[in-house]
Design a protein around this motif. Sequence first.
Motif, PDB file in Angstrom:
ATOM      1  N   ILE A 157       0.842  -1.204   0.000  1.00  0.00           N
ATOM      2  CA  ILE A 157       0.000   0.000   0.000  1.00  0.00           C
ATOM      3  C   ILE A 157       0.872   1.247   0.000  1.00  0.00           C
ATOM      4  O   ILE A 157       0.631   2.190  -0.774  1.00  0.00           O
ATOM      5  N   ASN A 158       1.895   1.265   0.831  1.00  0.00           N
ATOM      6  CA  ASN A 158       2.800   2.415   0.886  1.00  0.00           C
ATOM      7  C   ASN A 158       3.527   2.628  -0.445  1.00  0.00           C
ATOM      8  O   ASN A 158       3.725   3.765  -0.877  1.00  0.00           O
ATOM      9  N   LEU A 159       3.917   1.552  -1.097  1.00  0.00           N
ATOM     10  CA  LEU A 159       4.599   1.646  -2.389  1.00  0.00           C
ATOM     11  C   LEU A 159       3.674   2.257  -3.448  1.00  0.00           C
ATOM     12  O   LEU A 159       4.082   3.128  -4.216  1.00  0.00           O
ATOM     13  N   LEU A 160       2.427   1.791  -3.476  1.00  0.00           N
ATOM     14  CA  LEU A 160       1.459   2.334  -4.428  1.00  0.00           C
ATOM     15  C   LEU A 160       1.216   3.825  -4.185  1.00  0.00           C
ATOM     16  O   LEU A 160       1.169   4.623  -5.123  1.00  0.00           O
ATOM     17  N   VAL A 161       1.049   4.203  -2.930  1.00  0.00           N
ATOM     18  CA  VAL A 161       0.808   5.603  -2.576  1.00  0.00           C
ATOM     19  C   VAL A 161       2.000   6.463  -2.967  1.00  0.00           C
ATOM     20  O   VAL A 161       1.842   7.570  -3.489  1.00  0.00           O
ATOM     21  N   GLU A 162       3.186   5.954  -2.754  1.00  0.00           N
ATOM     22  CA  GLU A 162       4.400   6.698  -3.100  1.00  0.00           C
ATOM     23  C   GLU A 162       4.525   6.888  -4.607  1.00  0.00           C
ATOM     24  O   GLU A 162       4.903   7.953  -5.077  1.00  0.00           O
ATOM     25  N   ARG A 163       4.159   5.856  -5.369  1.00  0.00           N
ATOM     26  CA  ARG A 163       4.282   5.928  -6.836  1.00  0.00           C
ATOM     27  C   ARG A 163       3.308   6.913  -7.466  1.00  0.00           C
ATOM     28  O   ARG A 163       3.559   7.426  -8.546  1.00  0.00           O
ATOM     29  N   CYS A 164       2.174   7.178  -6.819  1.00  0.00           N
ATOM     30  CA  CYS A 164       1.167   8.047  -7.436  1.00  0.00           C
ATOM     31  C   CYS A 164       1.488   9.529  -7.282  1.00  0.00           C
ATOM     32  O   CYS A 164       0.838  10.361  -7.909  1.00  0.00           O
ATOM     33  N   GLN A 165       2.461   9.880  -6.493  1.00  0.00           N
ATOM     34  CA  GLN A 165       2.958  11.255  -6.343  1.00  0.00           C
ATOM     35  C   GLN A 165       1.866  12.262  -5.973  1.00  0.00           C
ATOM     36  O   GLN A 165       1.814  13.368  -6.493  1.00  0.00           O
ATOM     37  N   GLY A 166       0.957  11.869  -5.099  1.00  0.00           N
ATOM     38  CA  GLY A 166      -0.059  12.792  -4.592  1.00  0.00           C
ATOM     39  C   GLY A 166      -1.253  13.001  -5.505  1.00  0.00           C
ATOM     40  O   GLY A 166      -2.117  13.818  -5.210  1.00  0.00           O
ATOM     41  N   ASP A 167      -1.345  12.277  -6.609  1.00  0.00           N
ATOM     42  CA  ASP A 167      -2.451  12.452  -7.552  1.00  0.00           C
ATOM     43  C   ASP A 167      -3.363  11.232  -7.511  1.00  0.00           C
ATOM     44  O   ASP A 167      -2.938  10.099  -7.738  1.00  0.00           O
ATOM     45  N   ARG A 168      -4.609  11.486  -7.235  1.00  0.00           N
ATOM     46  CA  ARG A 168      -5.595  10.417  -7.138  1.00  0.00           C
ATOM     47  C   ARG A 168      -5.798   9.685  -8.467  1.00  0.00           C
ATOM     48  O   ARG A 168      -6.047   8.491  -8.503  1.00  0.00           O
ATOM     49  N   GLY A 169      -5.686  10.407  -9.568  1.00  0.00           N
ATOM     50  CA  GLY A 169      -5.830   9.792 -10.892  1.00  0.00           C
ATOM     51  C   GLY A 169      -4.767   8.746 -11.139  1.00  0.00           C
ATOM     52  O   GLY A 169      -5.049   7.663 -11.667  1.00  0.00           O
ATOM     53  N   ASN A 170      -3.526   9.053 -10.774  1.00  0.00           N
ATOM     54  CA  ASN A 170      -2.444   8.078 -10.925  1.00  0.00           C
ATOM     55  C   ASN A 170      -2.704   6.846 -10.066  1.00  0.00           C
ATOM     56  O   ASN A 170      -2.467   5.720 -10.502  1.00  0.00           O
ATOM     57  N   LEU A 171      -3.178   7.070  -8.851  1.00  0.00           N
ATOM     58  CA  LEU A 171      -3.473   5.952  -7.951  1.00  0.00           C
ATOM     59  C   LEU A 171      -4.583   5.074  -8.532  1.00  0.00           C
ATOM     60  O   LEU A 171      -4.468   3.841  -8.524  1.00  0.00           O
ATOM     61  N   LYS A 172      -5.634   5.692  -9.046  1.00  0.00           N
ATOM     62  CA  LYS A 172      -6.743   4.926  -9.631  1.00  0.00           C
ATOM     63  C   LYS A 172      -6.259   4.088 -10.816  1.00  0.00           C
ATOM     64  O   LYS A 172      -6.690   2.944 -10.982  1.00  0.00           O
ATOM     65  N   ASN A 173      -5.361   4.648 -11.627  1.00  0.00           N
ATOM     66  CA  ASN A 173      -4.812   3.888 -12.759  1.00  0.00           C
ATOM     67  C   ASN A 173      -4.050   2.660 -12.273  1.00  0.00           C
ATOM     68  O   ASN A 173      -4.210   1.565 -12.823  1.00  0.00           O
ATOM     69  N   GLU A 174      -3.219   2.852 -11.251  1.00  0.00           N
ATOM     70  CA  GLU A 174      -2.451   1.724 -10.706  1.00  0.00           C
ATOM     71  C   GLU A 174      -3.377   0.675 -10.100  1.00  0.00           C
ATOM     72  O   GLU A 174      -3.168  -0.529 -10.279  1.00  0.00           O
ATOM     73  N   LEU A 175      -4.405   1.131  -9.392  1.00  0.00           N
ATOM     74  CA  LEU A 175      -5.343   0.192  -8.778  1.00  0.00           C
ATOM     75  C   LEU A 175      -6.153  -0.554  -9.836  1.00  0.00           C
ATOM     76  O   LEU A 175      -6.450  -1.746  -9.669  1.00  0.00           O
ATOM     77  N   ASN A 176      -6.503   0.128 -10.929  1.00  0.00           N
ATOM     78  CA  ASN A 176      -7.213  -0.549 -12.018  1.00  0.00           C
ATOM     79  C   ASN A 176      -6.350  -1.629 -12.653  1.00  0.00           C
ATOM     80  O   ASN A 176      -6.846  -2.704 -13.010  1.00  0.00           O
ATOM     81  N   LYS A 177      -5.062  -1.367 -12.777  1.00  0.00           N
ATOM     82  CA  LYS A 177      -4.150  -2.374 -13.313  1.00  0.00           C
ATOM     83  C   LYS A 177      -4.116  -3.605 -12.413  1.00  0.00           C
ATOM     84  O   LYS A 177      -4.185  -4.744 -12.877  1.00  0.00           O
ATOM     85  N   ILE A 178      -4.046  -3.355 -11.101  1.00  0.00           N
ATOM     86  CA  ILE A 178      -4.031  -4.465 -10.137  1.00  0.00           C
ATOM     87  C   ILE A 178      -5.359  -5.213 -10.197  1.00  0.00           C
ATOM     88  O   ILE A 178      -5.390  -6.450 -10.173  1.00  0.00           O
ATOM     89  N   GLY A 179      -6.464  -4.481 -10.297  1.00  0.00           N
ATOM     90  CA  GLY A 179      -7.772  -5.123 -10.384  1.00  0.00           C
ATOM     91  C   GLY A 179      -7.902  -5.993 -11.627  1.00  0.00           C
ATOM     92  O   GLY A 179      -8.457  -7.096 -11.569  1.00  0.00           O
ATOM     93  N   ASN A 180      -7.391  -5.504 -12.751  1.00  0.00           N
ATOM     94  CA  ASN A 180      -7.441  -6.286 -13.978  1.00  0.00           C
ATOM     95  C   ASN A 180      -6.561  -7.530 -13.910  1.00  0.00           C
ATOM     96  O   ASN A 180      -6.917  -8.587 -14.420  1.00  0.00           O
ATOM     97  N   LEU A 181      -5.417  -7.406 -13.267  1.00  0.00           N
ATOM     98  CA  LEU A 181      -4.516  -8.542 -13.133  1.00  0.00           C
ATOM     99  C   LEU A 181      -5.029  -9.584 -12.134  1.00  0.00           C
ATOM    100  O   LEU A 181      -4.678 -10.753 -12.211  1.00  0.00           O
ATOM    101  N   SER A 182      -5.855  -9.149 -11.198  1.00  0.00           N
ATOM    102  CA  SER A 182      -6.334 -10.067 -10.163  1.00  0.00           C
ATOM    103  C   SER A 182      -7.331 -11.076 -10.701  1.00  0.00           C
ATOM    104  O   SER A 182      -7.569 -12.107 -10.087  1.00  0.00           O
TER     105      SER A 182
END
Length: 183
Positions: A157-182
């Motif tokens: 969780i901390n790694l994902l938050v760090e990678r998004c650089q404070g932007d919710r849009g970036n976080l949603k993109n990363e989470l969508n990738k994880i959701g698709n891979l799951s």
Amino acid sequence: MIIKSFEIEKIKSQKNNFILLYGSNDGFKTEIINNFFIKNVKGELLRFDENEVIKDEKFIEKLLTKSLFEEEKIIIISRVTDRIFSTISEIIEREIKGVKIILNSNILEKNSKLRKFFEKEKNLTIIPFYDDNVRNLSFITQQFFQEKKIKASQEIINLLVERCQGDRGNLKNELNKIGNLSF
């Protein structure tokens, strides 16, 4: 009228037809535009860039034309700066009914004409969007993993938050990738 980003539910009760969204958190702005304006459109949805509006001499005339089949018209103008101030003030003076105009801007300084105008007028709405803090982004990430029933450590969780650089849009993109891979 100034609405803080944590008071976003107040938008539903607002009857204001002019809304200025400004700030650096594009992901959060996009989320609000999609959930509160585009989702329930019963009419025409138009998207413009500030340059298109300024160059189009008949833009205001286009706002005045109504269709018999549409109840409302929502216009989203992106990349707004102070250059559009005169056009917006003219539209406000004409009191056009059935048209909601959403102005999406990047960071506006305190001495910006547009920002001052929207902050002072009671029939206008302005919403600032600042970068999300680590706590908010961690909460969003944890909720995502709980909804998808995916086990994730705090380190992930901390790694994902760090990678998004404070932007919710970036976080949603990363989470969508994880959701698709799951799947």
